[in-house]
Design a protein around this motif. Structure first.
Motif, PDB file in Angstrom:
ATOM      1  N   SER A   3       8.741   3.432   7.755  1.00  0.00           N
ATOM      2  CA  SER A   3       7.729   4.007   6.871  1.00  0.00           C
ATOM      3  C   SER A   3       6.344   3.826   7.464  1.00  0.00           C
ATOM      4  O   SER A   3       6.111   2.960   8.312  1.00  0.00           O
ATOM      5  CB  SER A   3       7.804   3.330   5.507  1.00  0.00           C
ATOM      6  N   SER A   4       5.403   4.634   6.970  1.00  0.00           N
ATOM      7  CA  SER A   4       3.997   4.496   7.360  1.00  0.00           C
ATOM      8  C   SER A   4       3.255   3.718   6.291  1.00  0.00           C
ATOM      9  O   SER A   4       3.768   3.483   5.186  1.00  0.00           O
ATOM     10  CB  SER A   4       3.363   5.873   7.539  1.00  0.00           C
ATOM     11  N   ILE A   5       2.015   3.352   6.602  1.00  0.00           N
ATOM     12  CA  ILE A   5       1.211   2.642   5.604  1.00  0.00           C
ATOM     13  C   ILE A   5       0.926   3.530   4.400  1.00  0.00           C
ATOM     14  O   ILE A   5       0.805   3.053   3.271  1.00  0.00           O
ATOM     15  CB  ILE A   5      -0.100   2.121   6.246  1.00  0.00           C
ATOM     16  N   HIS A   6       0.889   4.853   4.625  1.00  0.00           N
ATOM     17  CA  HIS A   6       0.704   5.790   3.504  1.00  0.00           C
ATOM     18  C   HIS A   6       1.907   5.739   2.569  1.00  0.00           C
ATOM     19  O   HIS A   6       1.752   5.746   1.343  1.00  0.00           O
ATOM     20  CB  HIS A   6       0.514   7.217   4.040  1.00  0.00           C
ATOM     21  N   ASP A   7       3.131   5.665   3.135  1.00  0.00           N
ATOM     22  CA  ASP A   7       4.339   5.559   2.314  1.00  0.00           C
ATOM     23  C   ASP A   7       4.322   4.273   1.505  1.00  0.00           C
ATOM     24  O   ASP A   7       4.687   4.249   0.321  1.00  0.00           O
ATOM     25  CB  ASP A   7       5.588   5.582   3.197  1.00  0.00           C
ATOM     26  N   LEU A   8       3.891   3.204   2.148  1.00  0.00           N
ATOM     27  CA  LEU A   8       3.846   1.899   1.481  1.00  0.00           C
ATOM     28  C   LEU A   8       2.867   1.916   0.309  1.00  0.00           C
ATOM     29  O   LEU A   8       3.180   1.429  -0.787  1.00  0.00           O
ATOM     30  CB  LEU A   8       3.450   0.843   2.512  1.00  0.00           C
ATOM     31  N   ALA A   9       1.678   2.478   0.531  1.00  0.00           N
ATOM     32  CA  ALA A   9       0.682   2.559  -0.536  1.00  0.00           C
ATOM     33  C   ALA A   9       1.175   3.429  -1.686  1.00  0.00           C
ATOM     34  O   ALA A   9       0.984   3.098  -2.867  1.00  0.00           O
ATOM     35  CB  ALA A   9      -0.628   3.110   0.027  1.00  0.00           C
ATOM     36  N   ARG A  10       1.821   4.555  -1.359  1.00  0.00           N
ATOM     37  CA  ARG A  10       2.335   5.455  -2.390  1.00  0.00           C
ATOM     38  C   ARG A  10       3.445   4.782  -3.196  1.00  0.00           C
ATOM     39  O   ARG A  10       3.508   4.901  -4.422  1.00  0.00           O
ATOM     40  CB  ARG A  10       2.833   6.738  -1.726  1.00  0.00           C
ATOM     41  N   HIS A  11       4.305   4.051  -2.509  1.00  0.00           N
ATOM     42  CA  HIS A  11       5.413   3.347  -3.179  1.00  0.00           C
ATOM     43  C   HIS A  11       4.889   2.310  -4.170  1.00  0.00           C
ATOM     44  O   HIS A  11       5.442   2.143  -5.267  1.00  0.00           O
ATOM     45  CB  HIS A  11       6.287   2.675  -2.115  1.00  0.00           C
ATOM     46  N   LEU A  12       3.833   1.618  -3.788  1.00  0.00           N
ATOM     47  CA  LEU A  12       3.281   0.548  -4.632  1.00  0.00           C
ATOM     48  C   LEU A  12       2.241   1.049  -5.627  1.00  0.00           C
ATOM     49  O   LEU A  12       1.784   0.293  -6.494  1.00  0.00           O
ATOM     50  CB  LEU A  12       2.649  -0.526  -3.744  1.00  0.00           C
ATOM     51  N   ASN A  13       1.801   2.315  -5.440  1.00  0.00           N
ATOM     52  CA  ASN A  13       0.755   2.903  -6.299  1.00  0.00           C
ATOM     53  C   ASN A  13      -0.552   2.105  -6.217  1.00  0.00           C
ATOM     54  O   ASN A  13      -1.213   1.842  -7.214  1.00  0.00           O
ATOM     55  CB  ASN A  13       1.220   2.995  -7.755  1.00  0.00           C
ATOM     56  N   ILE A  14      -0.902   1.699  -4.997  1.00  0.00           N
ATOM     57  CA  ILE A  14      -2.192   1.041  -4.743  1.00  0.00           C
ATOM     58  C   ILE A  14      -2.830   1.713  -3.532  1.00  0.00           C
ATOM     59  O   ILE A  14      -2.199   2.525  -2.848  1.00  0.00           O
ATOM     60  CB  ILE A  14      -2.041  -0.477  -4.502  1.00  0.00           C
ATOM     61  N   SER A  15      -4.081   1.392  -3.268  1.00  0.00           N
ATOM     62  CA  SER A  15      -4.799   2.068  -2.191  1.00  0.00           C
ATOM     63  C   SER A  15      -4.325   1.609  -0.815  1.00  0.00           C
ATOM     64  O   SER A  15      -3.801   0.493  -0.651  1.00  0.00           O
ATOM     65  CB  SER A  15      -6.303   1.815  -2.319  1.00  0.00           C
TER      66      SER A  15
END
Length: 341
Positions: A3-15
């Motif tokens: 995953s990318s950092i964008h996927d991680l942020a989207r998964h957690l619903n944080i910036s």
């Protein structure tokens, strides 16, 4: 697939910025959020970009200072920033770091230059000056999770970055107190435009002090202009045309004061004789004007050293065994009495 950092942020619903700071061990991320990010990173098979990560932790061995020269036709050395940068560079050098200065065109707020520094990883961190009330550069760096510190405060961001500022509010208040004690009631204030935060802080102190002395704040005695000699020259006549004109002026900048004093002289008004003049902030320009200008002096070289220490304390690679810390400080200015008030 990783995953990318964008996927991680989207998964957690944080910036993305919060994710980046958590992964890099920044002190401004609470323990629960950091744990959530680390667990999600393992779950989603997230692998950080090691080259980018190493840059943020010190691989470039350089810190970028974003410098905006005064707008206008002045091309001499900057009397405020040069001693500050001397202190900043000296302390960074002690930790094996270089200082690079990223120059903009006069009046350019450098958003695009800042993006290039961040996106190409030309530096491990940046130092911002001339902070605005609402500063999009701070919002951008916070969102990206890129390390930075500021010379000046702002309403932007979430206070998750080191900041060092001068106490412009107290200086504005003390200047009024001094002038009122000498019998002045009509006191003008001239500050820079461009939404610079220190101008707001200065005016807050000025207004509070007038009210404390039972003096009504007259909007006609407050003016703003470009932060250079031409700006002071252009706006000073505006406050002097009041029906009940001021007997004293406080300038929020040395260059504006020089331009303002020239305008006063052309109007047949002698600073230090017909009108009192006080300046915030003092530089060598104030000392060699005639009459020499009473001003509030900052400790610029020590401030540069201190902001370097504060920035290093926020970086995991340099913080030491006690861990990263986010430090905020406001330094006083020292009154230097001369001939102009």
């Amino acid at each position: 697939m990783a995953s990318s950092i964008h996927d991680l942020a989207r998964h957690l619903n944080i910036s993305i910025g919060t994710v980046s700071r958590a992964l890099n061990g920044r002190a401004d991320v609470n323990a629960d959020t950091r744990q959530r990010v680390l667990e999600a990173a393992r779950e989603l098979n997230y692998s950080p970009n090691q080259s980018g990560r190493s840059l943020r932790q010190g691989a470039t061995r350089s810190i970028a200072f974003m410098l905006q020269p005064h707008p206008g036709d002045q091309e001499y050395g900057e009397p405020f920033f040069i001693p500050f940068l001397t202190g900043l560079q000296a302390r960074l050098a002690e930790s094996g770091l270089d200082l690079i200065v990223v120059m903009g065109a006069p009046g350019d707020y450098q958003q695009e230059r800042l993006r290039r520094v961040v996106e190409t990883r030309r530096a491990d961190a940046v130092v911002l000056a001339w902070t605005r009330r609402e500063d999009e550069r701070i919002d951008y760096l916070t969102e990206r999770g890129f390390p930075f510190a500021t010379l000046g405060r702002s309403r932007s961001g979430d206070s998750s970055y080191p900041s060092l500022d001068l106490d412009f509010e107290k200086a504005g208040s003390d200047a009024v107190d001094r002038l009122v004690a000498r019998g002045h009631r009509r006191i003008a204030a001239i500050r820079p435009s461009l939404d610079l935060n220190f101008g707001y802080l200065f005016l807050d102190g000025y207004r509070k002090a007038l009210k404390r002395h039972g003096i009504e704040v007259d909007p006609g005695l407050i003016a703003d202009g470009f932060i250079n000699e031409a700006g002071g020259y252009q706006v000073t006549p505006r406050v002097m045309l009041s029906k009940d004109r001021p007997t004293a002026i406080i300038f929020n900048n040395d260059a504006m004061a020089l331009g303002g004093c020239k305008a006063l002289a052309e109007m047949g008004i002698r600073p230090g004789h017909d009108i009192a003049v006080t300046v915030i902030v003092d530089t060598p320009l104030c000392r060699y004007f005639s009459p020499a200008l009473t001003a509030f002096r900052p400790s610029l070289e020590p401030m540069g050293r201190r902001l370097a220490e504060m920035l290093l304390a926020s970086l995991p690679a340099f913080a030491g065994p006690e861990g990263t810390r986010i430090i905020h400080e406001v330094w006083p200015l020292e009154l230097v009495v001369r001939e102009s008030d």
